[in-house]
Enzyme design. Structure first.
Site, PDB file in Angstrom:
ATOM      1  CG  LEU A  99     -22.443 -21.455  62.531  1.00 35.40           C
ATOM      2  CD1 LEU A  99     -23.318 -22.558  63.362  1.00 35.40           C
ATOM      3  CD2 LEU A  99     -22.447 -21.188  61.046  1.00 35.40           C
ATOM      4  CG  HIS A 101     -33.454 -15.415  55.896  1.00 34.62           C
ATOM      5  ND1 HIS A 101     -31.959 -16.446  54.445  1.00 34.62           N
ATOM      6  CD2 HIS A 101     -33.073 -14.005  55.499  1.00 34.62           C
ATOM      7  CE1 HIS A 101     -32.033 -15.140  53.415  1.00 34.62           C
ATOM      8  NE2 HIS A 101     -32.899 -13.837  54.420  1.00 34.62           N
TER       9      HIS A 101
END
Length: 343
Positions: free
Chosen positions: A128, A234
């Site tokens: 994504l 992240h």
């Protein structure tokens, strides 16, 4: 009126996919800057959406987000129907080891990383990525991309596994350095994170089996920088993590072997979008004051499309929407599809 549409990728999306790969940056392992791999992914996706994947329940579906007016590709996402079948799907499971000694009256517990290949047959959602200008704001592009994957599963449940997994990118700095890799992987592979990441994408993964340690790795023996990022995603993946948790995915102490990023999983039947969506017949009309925001999809594998729309649900089995939505989905009134309404 311009709309964002999720649609099956095509072979002529190659240049756009290469651009997205370039923009995704270091550590986004599922979108490598490699023309050969991108072309193979587009070819595999075309086979999957046509109902003829290389093996049953192993289709690799790649969806792209397109602006209906300009044709600009704004992002992408993917669903791999069955992982760990033709090549191992390695990860680290975090286990807790309890030790004690009555002789010196000492008891303690210690976490360790154990290499496993336990997700055979799972369906994986991932890849994504959105261009920055489409993140946040009124587009609701993130939700559109994320939930389109589950509406795809609902449209063709027999193509997908009973269990669903998602990997999130771990902590990697702007220079492409992974603290986890520097503290663990480099010791066994003697290569940079970027090279190991690339090799994992272009090979069958045998090098991982050859070089990875066969015994538990005690977390307390790792450098502090590596310990601190285990199971952390992240910064650009925090939004994706929240969406996955909202859908029902849970972190079960399993992390990526390269960057230490979290892996989350759930049963397909428990995914919120799938549970709350339903099949309706689409009818033409102008949604009134009581219209709802909804995700609408074509509910079929071939020519699958998803978009946000205003709809009137005048009964449990009928949804009314305007001509622009029919045009975007490339369907006609009377078509049966699926909706998920935002209450």
């Amino acid at each position: 009126m311009s709309m964002l549409i999720m649609r099956p990728s095509r072979l002529d999306d190659f240049d756009d996919m290469m651009e997205l790969a370039e923009l995704s940056g270091p550590g986004f392992t599922s979108l490598p800057v490699d023309g050969g791999l991108i072309r193979k992914r587009l070819q595999a996706s075309e086979k999957a959406f046509s109902g003829s994947p290389d093996a049953p329940q192993q289709g690799k579906f790649l969806l792209v987000m397109e602006d209906s007016d300009t044709g600009e590709v704004a992002g992408c996402c993917a669903v791999k129907a069955g992982i760990g079948m033709n090549r191992p799907f390695f990860n680290y499971r975090i286990i807790t080891i309890l030790q004690s000694s009555n002789v010196v009256d000492r008891r303690f517990s210690m976490d360790a990383l154990v290499l496993t290949n336990e997700f055979m047959g799972y369906t994986e959602v991932g890849t994504l990525f959105l261009k920055k200008e489409f993140r946040g704001g009124p587009h609701r592009a993130g939700r559109l991309a994320a939930q389109s994957r589950y509406l795809l599963m609902a449209a063709a449940p027999d193509e997908f596994g009973e269990m669903v997994l998602a990997e999130l990118r771990g902590v990697v700095n702007p220079n492409g350095i992974s603290p986890f890799w520097e503290g663990v992987g480099r010791c066994f592979f003697d290569m940079d994170f970027q090279e190991a990441d690339y090799q994992s994408g272009v090979t069958d993964g045998q090098f991982i089996m050859d070089l990875m340690p066969k015994y538990p790795i005690y977390v307390d023996l790792l450098p502090p920088e590596a310990r601190e990022v285990i199971g952390r995603c992240h910064v650009e993946g925090i939004g994706a993590m929240k969406l996955l948790e909202w859908e029902g995915f849970r972190f079960e102490r399993v992390v990526d072997i390269f960057d230490g990023g979290p892996q989350v999983s759930t049963q397909r039947k428990n995914i919120r979008t799938i549970r709350e969506s339903r099949v309706v017949t689409f009818e033409l009309g102008m949604p009134g004051e009581r219209a709802k925001d909804a995700l609408v999809s074509t509910d079929s594998l071939e020519n699958f499309r998803t978009a946000w729309a205003k709809i009137d649900t005048r009964s449990d089995s009928v949804a009314v929407m305007d001509q622009a939505v029919f045009d975007a989905l490339k369907i006609k009134p009377g078509h049966q599809g699926r909706i998920w309404t935002k209450e």
